[in-house]
Design an enzyme around this catalytic site. Structure first.
Site, PDB file in Angstrom:
ATOM      1  N   ASP A  21       0.823  -1.214   0.000  1.00  0.00           N
ATOM      2  CA  ASP A  21       0.000   0.000   0.000  1.00  0.00           C
ATOM      3  C   ASP A  21       0.861   1.269   0.000  1.00  0.00           C
ATOM      4  OD1 ASP A  21      -2.424   1.320   0.007  1.00  0.00           O
ATOM      5  OD2 ASP A  21      -3.239   0.225   1.713  1.00  0.00           O
ATOM      6  N   ASP A  48      -9.877   3.877  -3.309  1.00  0.00           N
ATOM      7  CA  ASP A  48     -10.621   2.724  -2.777  1.00  0.00           C
ATOM      8  C   ASP A  48     -12.035   2.595  -3.343  1.00  0.00           C
ATOM      9  OD1 ASP A  48      -8.367   2.561  -1.311  1.00  0.00           O
ATOM     10  OD2 ASP A  48      -9.369   2.466   0.643  1.00  0.00           O
TER      11      ASP A  48
HETATM   12  C1  GLA Z   1      -5.891   1.584   1.603  1.00  0.00           C
HETATM   13  C2  GLA Z   1      -6.069   0.586   0.467  1.00  0.00           C
HETATM   14  C3  GLA Z   1      -7.211  -0.372   0.810  1.00  0.00           C
HETATM   15  C4  GLA Z   1      -6.928  -1.087   2.114  1.00  0.00           C
HETATM   16  C5  GLA Z   1      -6.679  -0.067   3.223  1.00  0.00           C
HETATM   17  C6  GLA Z   1      -6.194  -0.713   4.509  1.00  0.00           C
HETATM   18  O1  GLA Z   1      -6.965   2.444   1.726  1.00  0.00           O
HETATM   19  O2  GLA Z   1      -6.313   1.246  -0.744  1.00  0.00           O
HETATM   20  O3  GLA Z   1      -7.395  -1.304  -0.244  1.00  0.00           O
HETATM   21  O4  GLA Z   1      -5.812  -1.921   1.944  1.00  0.00           O
HETATM   22  O5  GLA Z   1      -5.702   0.897   2.826  1.00  0.00           O
HETATM   23  O6  GLA Z   1      -5.951   0.214   5.514  1.00  0.00           O
END
Ligand code: GLA
Length: 388
Positions: free
Chosen positions: A126, A183
């Site tokens: 990430d 997301d």
């Molecule tokens: C980010 C990523 C998500 C998830 C969260 C976890 O937002 O894009 O897919 O992995 O972190 O905290």
């Protein structure tokens, strides 16, 4: 690692967020096998954020939260492997993960060693808490090298949300898949925005390195970690899943497979859609877009095709005052001109469409196919072209 098909599996984040545990992962592993997901191709079981202690141990190593995972991660890996599945984990290129746990910035090789000792098969990487003076490409390249030299075959799932146009360079640094967007949330607008944002970038997604449009929300119906507002409809999920399949992107289930209703389970296990997604030629689709309607043509092996027609428009009720309902996609009758798919009128062919949801066959001897689509609805066909 050479990834020859869009990876398929399950990830904890969309439904469970921080509410993860050994018990949950074992239950999910069991259900992936028992309910036919593994046989359908969903092979990676991935634990996302929130699995570790808040600080590293005295040797600077990541350590699992023993309250959540009393027997440790190697135990989970062994269990997942004993089911014939592959095991995935998560860390972050920044100093902290998005949920505030230790990140791998400047610990890349140490952490890759830990992951390889735990025998993981997949790492999601990430991008939160990344230092202003850090270099994004170098950070992803470094973890890629750390994994490649870790002594274990580990799929590198880079997740920097499209930062610095990831579609232009993630393949070059050895990523196997790369998150290209922010997301996903459990609503139709989110599915639409994500898919449409990648339509002119999907070209670089193929054999070896796939554009990742985020985990699926199918079956969440407004419950879980990425739920927002009102629940999606079955049609919304059908279109979401079909779009991900037609775009040839990874299929990571985000809904709770232990409680999935029959409609969504059948959808996620739809053999034809999975076959389209997993086609050996791995060709991204050719896309024609008009207003809120997208027509996707995907070349498949054995000289077949898949054709998807998607009405991403909204319903009449929600746009009572709009000047043009057709522009908004209110029930459309969309005509697919065979000329637009590269079969001019003089090509003199017969088109045999098979609906992937109903198995209904349409033999089309003319120059066009007319489909009626409600708002949010799609049709997907396998197409064979014969001589007249
Ligand atoms: C980010 C990523 C998500 C998830 C969260 C976890 O937002 O894009 O897919 O992995 O972190 O905290």
């Amino acid at each position: 690692m050479t990834v020859s098909r869009p990876p398929m599996g399950f990830n904890t984040w969309n439904t469970f967020g921080a509410e993860i545990s050994e018990k949950l992962i074992i239950e999910i592993a069991d259900k992936l096998v028992e309910l036919g997901y593994k046989d359908a191709g969903y092979e990676y079981l991935v634990i996302d954020d929130c699995w570790s202690e808040k600080e590293r141990d005295e040797n600077g190593c990541l350590r699992e939260d023993r309250k959540k995972f009393p027997n440790g991660m190697k135990y989970i890996a062994d269990y997942v492997h004993s089911k014939g599945l592959k095991f995935g984990m998560y860390t972050c290129a920044g100093v902290r993960t998005c949920a505030g746990y230790p990140g791998s910035y400047q610990h890349e090789f140490k952490d890759a060693k830990t992951f390889s000792e735990w025998e993981i098969d997949f790492l999601k990487y990430d991008f939160c808490y990344f230092p202003e003076n850090g270099d994004c490409k170098t950070a992803y390249l470094t973890m890629s090298n750390a994994l490649k030299t870790s002594g274990r075959d580990i799929l590198f799932s880079a997740c920097n949300w499209g930062y610095e146009n990831s579609w232009d360079w993630m393949r070059t640094i050895g990523a196997d898949m790369f998150r290209s967007t922010g997301d996903i949330f459990d609503n139709f607008i989110s599915f639409k925005d994500i898919a449409e944002s990648q339509m002119d970038k999907i070209n670089s997604s193929s054999f070896g390195c796939f554009n990742d449009m985020d985990m699926l929300c199918v079956g969440m119906y407004g419950n879980g970690n990425v739920a927002v507002g009102k629940s999606c409809t079955d049609t919304d999920y059908e279109t979401h899943f079909a779009l991900w399949c037609m775009m040839g992107v990874p299929l990571m289930i985000g809904g709770d497979i232990r409680k999935m209703n029959e409609f969504c389970r059948n959808l996620l296990l739809n053999k034809e859609l999975i076959r389209i997604n997993q086609d050996a030629e791995c060709r991204p689709p050719y896309i024609i877009s008009k207003n809120n309607v997208h027509i996707l043509l995907k070349f498949l092996e054995n000289d077949e095709y898949a054709v998807g027609i998607f009405n991403m428009g909204e319903s009449n009720d929600e746009y009572k005052n709009a000047s043009s309902l057709i522009e908004l996609g209110y029930p459309v009758s969309s005509t697919v001109l065979m000329s637009d798919l590269g079969f001019p009128v003089y090509s003199d062919k017969v088109f045999e469409f098979t609906d992937v949801f109903t198995n209904e066959k349409i033999i089309c001897k003319s120059d066009s196919l007319c489909v009626n689509l409600e708002p949010h609805q799609c049709k997907v066909y396998r197409l064979k072209v014969r001589n007249k």
